[in-house]
Design a protein around this motif. Structure first.
Motif, mmCIF file in Angstrom:
data_model
loop_
_atom_site.group_PDB
_atom_site.id
_atom_site.type_symbol
_atom_site.label_atom_id
_atom_site.label_comp_id
_atom_site.label_asym_id
_atom_site.label_seq_id
_atom_site.Cartn_x
_atom_site.Cartn_y
_atom_site.Cartn_z
ATOM 1 N N VAL A 88 0.840 -1.201 0.000
ATOM 2 C CA VAL A 88 0.000 0.000 0.000
ATOM 3 C C VAL A 88 0.875 1.251 0.000
ATOM 4 C CG1 VAL A 88 -1.678 1.329 1.329
ATOM 5 C CG2 VAL A 88 -1.977 -1.135 1.059
ATOM 6 N N GLY A 89 1.927 1.249 0.815
ATOM 7 C CA GLY A 89 2.835 2.392 0.845
ATOM 8 C C GLY A 89 3.520 2.622 -0.491
ATOM 9 N N THR A 90 3.931 1.549 -1.141
ATOM 10 C CA THR A 90 4.564 1.665 -2.457
ATOM 11 C C THR A 90 3.633 2.312 -3.465
ATOM 12 O OG1 THR A 90 5.912 -0.302 -2.030
ATOM 13 C CG2 THR A 90 5.637 0.360 -4.321
ATOM 14 N N ILE A 91 2.396 1.848 -3.486
ATOM 15 C CA ILE A 91 1.426 2.379 -4.447
ATOM 16 C C ILE A 91 1.108 3.840 -4.153
ATOM 17 C CG2 ILE A 91 -0.954 2.159 -5.269
ATOM 18 C CD1 ILE A 91 -0.695 -0.857 -4.800
ATOM 19 N N LEU A 92 0.947 4.200 -2.871
ATOM 20 C CA LEU A 92 0.615 5.586 -2.525
ATOM 21 C C LEU A 92 1.754 6.534 -2.887
ATOM 22 C CD1 LEU A 92 -1.193 5.184 0.925
ATOM 23 C CD2 LEU A 92 -2.205 5.742 -1.289
ATOM 24 N N MET A 251 2.689 5.808 -17.527
ATOM 25 C CA MET A 251 2.793 4.477 -16.933
ATOM 26 C C MET A 251 4.238 4.015 -16.841
ATOM 27 S SD MET A 251 -0.570 2.608 -18.526
ATOM 28 C CE MET A 251 -0.496 1.265 -17.353
ATOM 29 N N LEU A 252 5.078 4.464 -17.767
ATOM 30 C CA LEU A 252 6.503 4.161 -17.667
ATOM 31 C C LEU A 252 7.103 4.840 -16.433
ATOM 32 C CD1 LEU A 252 8.862 2.751 -19.124
ATOM 33 C CD2 LEU A 252 9.308 4.907 -20.297
ATOM 34 N N GLY A 253 6.711 6.101 -16.199
ATOM 35 C CA GLY A 253 7.155 6.774 -14.983
ATOM 36 C C GLY A 253 6.605 6.114 -13.736
ATOM 37 N N LEU A 254 5.369 5.615 -13.811
ATOM 38 C CA LEU A 254 4.797 4.905 -12.672
ATOM 39 C C LEU A 254 5.594 3.651 -12.346
ATOM 40 C CD1 LEU A 254 2.509 4.484 -10.604
ATOM 41 C CD2 LEU A 254 1.191 3.367 -12.419
ATOM 42 N N GLY A 255 6.003 2.928 -13.384
ATOM 43 C CA GLY A 255 6.835 1.748 -13.145
ATOM 44 C C GLY A 255 8.154 2.097 -12.481
ATOM 45 N N ARG A 256 8.740 3.222 -12.867
ATOM 46 C CA ARG A 256 9.987 3.668 -12.227
ATOM 47 C C ARG A 256 9.719 4.078 -10.784
ATOM 48 N NH1 ARG A 256 14.721 6.829 -13.012
ATOM 49 N NH2 ARG A 256 15.656 6.905 -10.933
ATOM 50 N N PHE A 313 8.490 -7.068 -8.708
ATOM 51 C CA PHE A 313 8.870 -7.383 -10.090
ATOM 52 C C PHE A 313 7.633 -7.622 -10.953
ATOM 53 C CE2 PHE A 313 9.804 -10.765 -13.201
ATOM 54 C CZ PHE A 313 10.742 -10.120 -13.990
ATOM 55 N N LEU A 314 6.689 -8.401 -10.456
ATOM 56 C CA LEU A 314 5.474 -8.701 -11.224
ATOM 57 C C LEU A 314 4.617 -7.440 -11.407
ATOM 58 C CD1 LEU A 314 4.480 -12.144 -9.666
ATOM 59 C CD2 LEU A 314 5.575 -11.719 -11.868
ATOM 60 N N MET A 315 4.521 -6.632 -10.350
ATOM 61 C CA MET A 315 3.710 -5.412 -10.449
ATOM 62 C C MET A 315 4.312 -4.440 -11.460
ATOM 63 S SD MET A 315 2.304 -3.029 -7.340
ATOM 64 C CE MET A 315 3.945 -2.757 -6.665
ATOM 65 N N THR A 316 5.613 -4.266 -11.430
ATOM 66 C CA THR A 316 6.277 -3.378 -12.392
ATOM 67 C C THR A 316 6.161 -3.914 -13.806
ATOM 68 O OG1 THR A 316 7.857 -2.792 -10.648
ATOM 69 C CG2 THR A 316 8.426 -2.177 -12.893
ATOM 70 N N LEU A 317 6.246 -5.239 -13.941
ATOM 71 C CA LEU A 317 6.134 -5.861 -15.250
ATOM 72 C C LEU A 317 4.751 -5.623 -15.852
ATOM 73 C CD1 LEU A 317 8.224 -7.554 -16.841
ATOM 74 C CD2 LEU A 317 6.986 -9.593 -16.076
#
Length: 338
Positions: A88-92, A251-256, A313-317
Motif C-alpha cells: 500500500v505504501g509503495t502504491i501511494l 505508466m513508464l514513470g509509474l513503473g519507475r 517485479f510482477l507489479m512493475t512488469l
C-alpha cells in the motif's frame, strides 16, 4: 492463325497476385538476426530474473501462502509476515509522484516542442536528459536535508484546511496550536512522493516530447489554415495525436516510481501497518523494506525478502506491459512503428 489462338487459349489465367521473391542480402539478414537475438536475450534475462526470484522466494511463500498478500507485520522468523502494508505504501508513494510529475512533464514537453525558441531547444532537451541521469541518492539527500524542511509548511496547511478529507488527516496534529511539533509531518508519503516525482518527471517528459514532435506537419498547417492559434492547434492536433504516448510515458514513470529505493529509504520513517494518511509521519515501500532488512536477514528472512521482490517485479512488469500495449494501439505508437 488458328494455331496461335489455340496456343494462347491453353495458357492458364492468373487469378491471384503474383508472389515476389526479394532477397534481402547478407547485411539485412545479419541485422535482422541481431535484432531478433537482442529481443530474445531480453526476454530470456527477464524470465531468468523471474525464475530466480521465484526459486529463492518459494520457501517463504510455502509458509505464508495467501497471507503474504494480506499480512501487515514483517516478522519472518515468527512466521508472521506479509507485504500488505509495504505494498500500500509503495502504491501511494508512486501515485503521489505521478500526480506531481505528469503536469510538470506535460508542460515542459509542450514548451520544448511547441514554444521554445530553436536556439535554446536543444539546451533544454539536454538539461531534461541530464536530470534523468542524476543518481537517486542525490535526490534522496536533497529531499532529506533541504526539501523536507520547506515542504512541512505545505503539509501543515493542507492538514489544517483539508483535514476533513481522510487522505489529508494527520493524527496528533493540532491546527489551533502554532507551537505544535512539526515532526508529525516529516518522513511522510507526501514528501517521499514529491521527491520521487522529480526523478520520474524527466523520463515522462522525454517520452511526451518525442511523441509531440512526431505530430503530422500537414495537420498542423491545416489547423493554422483554418484560423486556429497556436494553443488551438496544440489542442486539436498535437494532444490527440500524442494521447497514447502521454499515457504510455505516464505508466513508464509509474513503473519507475514503484521501484525507487534509495531516495525513499532515506526519507521515510518505516512502519509496518497500512497508513493511508499521506501527510502523516511514517510509511514504507517494498524496495525500502528490502534495503532496510537485507543486511540482517537470515536464510528464511532472505527468502521472504525475495518474495517481496518478486511481488514488486510482477507489479512493475504488468505496468510496463500495459504501457507498451497502450502506446502500440495509439495513433502515435502506430506512426512510430511504421
Amino acid at each position: 492463325m488458328t494455331t496461335r489462338m489455340d496456343e494462347r487459349a491453353v495458357v492458364p489465367a492468373d487469378d491471384g497476385p503474383r508472389r515476389l521473391h526479394v532477397d534481402p542480402g547478407l547485411p539485412d539478414r545479419v541485422f535482422r538476426g541481431v535484432l531478433r537475438g537482442g529481443g530474445t536475450l531480453v526476454l530470456a534475462i527477464m524470465l531468468l530474473v523471474g525464475g530466480f526470484l521465484t526459486y529463492r522466494a518459494w520457501q517463504a511463500l510455502e509458509v505464508a501462502r495467501w497471507g503474504f498478500l494480506t499480512t501487515e507485520a514483517w516478522e519472518p522468523e515468527g512466521g508472521n509476515f506479509g507485504i500488505a502494508a509495504v505494498l500500500v505504501g509503495t502504491i501511494l508513494i508512486a501515485l503521489v509522484a505521478i500526480a506531481f510529475a505528469v503536469p510538470l512533464a506535460l508542460g515542459t514537453a509542450l514548451y520544448i516542442s511547441e514554444y521554445a525558441p530553436a536556439r535554446i531547444r536543444q539546451t533544454l532537451i539536454s538539461v531534461v536528459d541530464l536530470m534523468a541521469a542524476v543518481p537517486s541518492v542525490v535526490y534522496g539527500l536533497w529531499g532529506l536535508f533541504f526539501f523536507q524542511g520547506h515542504v512541512v509548511t505545505v503539509s501543515r496547511w493542507l492538514s489544517t484546511y483539508l483535514g476533513w478529507i481522510p487522505l489529508f488527516t494527520v493524527d496528533g496534529s493540532d491546527p489551533t496550536d502554532p507551537l505544535a511539533t512539526a515532526t508529525v509531518f516529516t518522513s511522510s508519503t507526501f514528501i517521499a512522493g514529491m521527491v520521487v516525482s522529480l526523478m520520474v518527471a524527466p523520463i515522462i517528459c522525454s517520452v511526451m516530447r518525442e511523441v509531440f514532435s512526431q505530430a503530422p506537419v500537414g495537420e498542423r498547417e491545416g489547423a493554422y489554415a483554418l484560423g486556429a492559434h497556436r494553443w488551438g492547434m496544440i489542442r486539436s492536433v498535437v494532444l490527440p495525436f500524442g494521447k497514447g504516448g502521454m499515457i504510455g510515458g505516464t505508466m513508464l514513470g509509474l513503473g519507475r516510481a514503484l521501484g525507487e529505493t534509495i531516495a525513499v529509504y532515506l526519507i521515510i520513517s518505516p512502519v509496518f501497518e497500512i497508513q493511508p494518511h499521506l501527510l502523516q509521519n511514517g510509511t514504507n515501500s517494498v524496495s525500502a523494506l528490502i534495503a532496510l532488512r537485507y543486511g540482517e536477514a537470515t536464510e528464511f528472512g532472505m527468502s521472504a525478502l525475495m518474495a517481496a521482490g518478486l511481488a514488486l517485479f510482477l507489479m512493475t512488469l504488468v505496468v510496463n506491459f500495459a504501457a507498451s500495449s497502450i502506446v502500440a494501439r495509439s495513433r502515435s505508437g502506430a506512426a512510430s512503428d511504421s
